[in-house]
Design a protein around this motif. Structure first.
Motif, PDB file in Angstrom:
ATOM      1  N   PHE A  83       0.845  -0.692   0.083  1.00  0.00           N
ATOM      2  CA  PHE A  83      -0.011  -0.068   0.089  1.00  0.00           C
ATOM      3  C   PHE A  83       0.338   1.657  -0.173  1.00  0.00           C
ATOM      4  O   PHE A  83       0.662   2.069  -0.740  1.00  0.00           O
ATOM      5  CB  PHE A  83      -1.359   0.049   1.301  1.00  0.00           C
ATOM      6  CG  PHE A  83      -1.916   1.378   1.055  1.00  0.00           C
ATOM      7  CD1 PHE A  83      -2.685   1.401   0.303  1.00  0.00           C
ATOM      8  CD2 PHE A  83      -2.008   2.190   1.641  1.00  0.00           C
ATOM      9  CE1 PHE A  83      -3.769   2.563  -0.073  1.00  0.00           C
ATOM     10  CE2 PHE A  83      -2.775   3.703   1.696  1.00  0.00           C
ATOM     11  CZ  PHE A  83      -3.432   3.653   1.359  1.00  0.00           C
ATOM     12  N   PHE A  84       1.788   1.361   0.975  1.00  0.00           N
ATOM     13  CA  PHE A  84       3.172   2.795   0.788  1.00  0.00           C
ATOM     14  C   PHE A  84       3.433   2.511  -0.398  1.00  0.00           C
ATOM     15  O   PHE A  84       4.034   3.352  -1.048  1.00  0.00           O
ATOM     16  CB  PHE A  84       3.769   1.963   1.563  1.00  0.00           C
ATOM     17  CG  PHE A  84       3.250   2.613   3.480  1.00  0.00           C
ATOM     18  CD1 PHE A  84       2.806   4.078   3.508  1.00  0.00           C
ATOM     19  CD2 PHE A  84       3.222   2.599   4.312  1.00  0.00           C
ATOM     20  CE1 PHE A  84       2.095   4.818   4.649  1.00  0.00           C
ATOM     21  CE2 PHE A  84       1.983   2.183   5.797  1.00  0.00           C
ATOM     22  CZ  PHE A  84       1.967   3.232   5.241  1.00  0.00           C
ATOM     23  N   ALA A  85       4.112   1.832  -0.839  1.00  0.00           N
ATOM     24  CA  ALA A  85       4.697   1.764  -2.051  1.00  0.00           C
ATOM     25  C   ALA A  85       3.659   2.244  -3.423  1.00  0.00           C
ATOM     26  O   ALA A  85       4.238   3.275  -4.470  1.00  0.00           O
ATOM     27  CB  ALA A  85       5.321   0.204  -3.102  1.00  0.00           C
ATOM     28  N   PHE A  86       2.385   1.643  -3.467  1.00  0.00           N
ATOM     29  CA  PHE A  86       1.099   2.357  -4.319  1.00  0.00           C
ATOM     30  C   PHE A  86       0.941   3.496  -4.508  1.00  0.00           C
ATOM     31  O   PHE A  86       0.327   4.295  -5.264  1.00  0.00           O
ATOM     32  CB  PHE A  86      -0.478   1.517  -3.842  1.00  0.00           C
ATOM     33  CG  PHE A  86      -1.377   2.070  -4.317  1.00  0.00           C
ATOM     34  CD1 PHE A  86      -1.194   1.620  -5.842  1.00  0.00           C
ATOM     35  CD2 PHE A  86      -2.370   2.636  -3.456  1.00  0.00           C
ATOM     36  CE1 PHE A  86      -2.712   2.239  -6.929  1.00  0.00           C
ATOM     37  CE2 PHE A  86      -3.088   3.183  -4.783  1.00  0.00           C
ATOM     38  CZ  PHE A  86      -3.742   2.741  -5.964  1.00  0.00           C
ATOM     39  N   ARG A  87       1.344   3.814  -2.890  1.00  0.00           N
ATOM     40  CA  ARG A  87       1.049   5.696  -2.779  1.00  0.00           C
ATOM     41  C   ARG A  87       2.674   6.549  -2.772  1.00  0.00           C
ATOM     42  O   ARG A  87       2.398   7.506  -2.972  1.00  0.00           O
ATOM     43  CB  ARG A  87       0.948   5.711  -1.136  1.00  0.00           C
ATOM     44  CG  ARG A  87      -0.911   5.630  -0.872  1.00  0.00           C
ATOM     45  CD  ARG A  87      -0.839   6.130   1.338  1.00  0.00           C
ATOM     46  NE  ARG A  87      -0.185   6.524   1.449  1.00  0.00           N
ATOM     47  CZ  ARG A  87      -1.508   7.385   1.921  1.00  0.00           C
ATOM     48  NH1 ARG A  87      -2.908   7.252   2.588  1.00  0.00           N
ATOM     49  NH2 ARG A  87      -1.240   8.797   2.844  1.00  0.00           N
TER      50      ARG A  87
END
Length: 144
Positions: A83-87
């Motif tokens: 999720f943090f990579a997605f963001r």
């Protein structure tokens, strides 16, 4: 897959996968519709957090992310890293990747191939992390 969802509208895996597909196609509103149908609490929250962020509601996405971490942060390290990579929040993504590594999470090798992880390519920590896994040289993961 779409006909499967039509025949099995309450299937957690199919609805989650269709939501992920809709995110990748740039249709986060449609993705949210699929994620709302996911009956397993973790996967529903995980999907909704991504869709709400992709829609552009960062404030609501942050609220959902806090809940995701509060409820599942002790076991969902790789998913939170995704999720943090997605963001595009690389520091947080690598922090959660390290937690997954430290806790020997078996799904770590799966998530490294997720499209969101491309956001970490080019960061010197990516190669360092992949090398840290101690995999054979022909492991197949992207290296910068």
């Amino acid at each position: 897959m779409n006909s499967y969802v039509f025949l099995h509208p309450n299937d957690r895996s199919a609805n989650h996968m269709m939501g992920e597909v809709q995110i990748s196609l740039g249709h986060p509103e449609k993705a949210l519709e699929y994620f709302e149908k996911v009956t397993e609490p973790f996967w529903q929250l995980y999907g909704k957090t991504k869709a709400v962020y992709a829609i552009g509601n960062k404030q609501e996405a942050d609220k959902l992310l806090k809940k995701l971490i509060a409820d599942w942060g002790d076991v969902a390290w790789p998913n939170i890293a995704v999720f943090f990579a997605f963001r595009g929040e690389k520091d947080e993504a690598f922090k959660w990747l390290e937690l997954a590594f430290d806790n020997r999470d078996a799904s770590l090798l799966e998530i490294l191939n997720y499209p969101s992880m491309k956001n970490l390519w080019g960061d010197p920590r990516w190669n360092t992390f992949i090398n840290k896994l101690g995999l054979p040289k022909d492991h197949g993961f992207h290296m910068d």
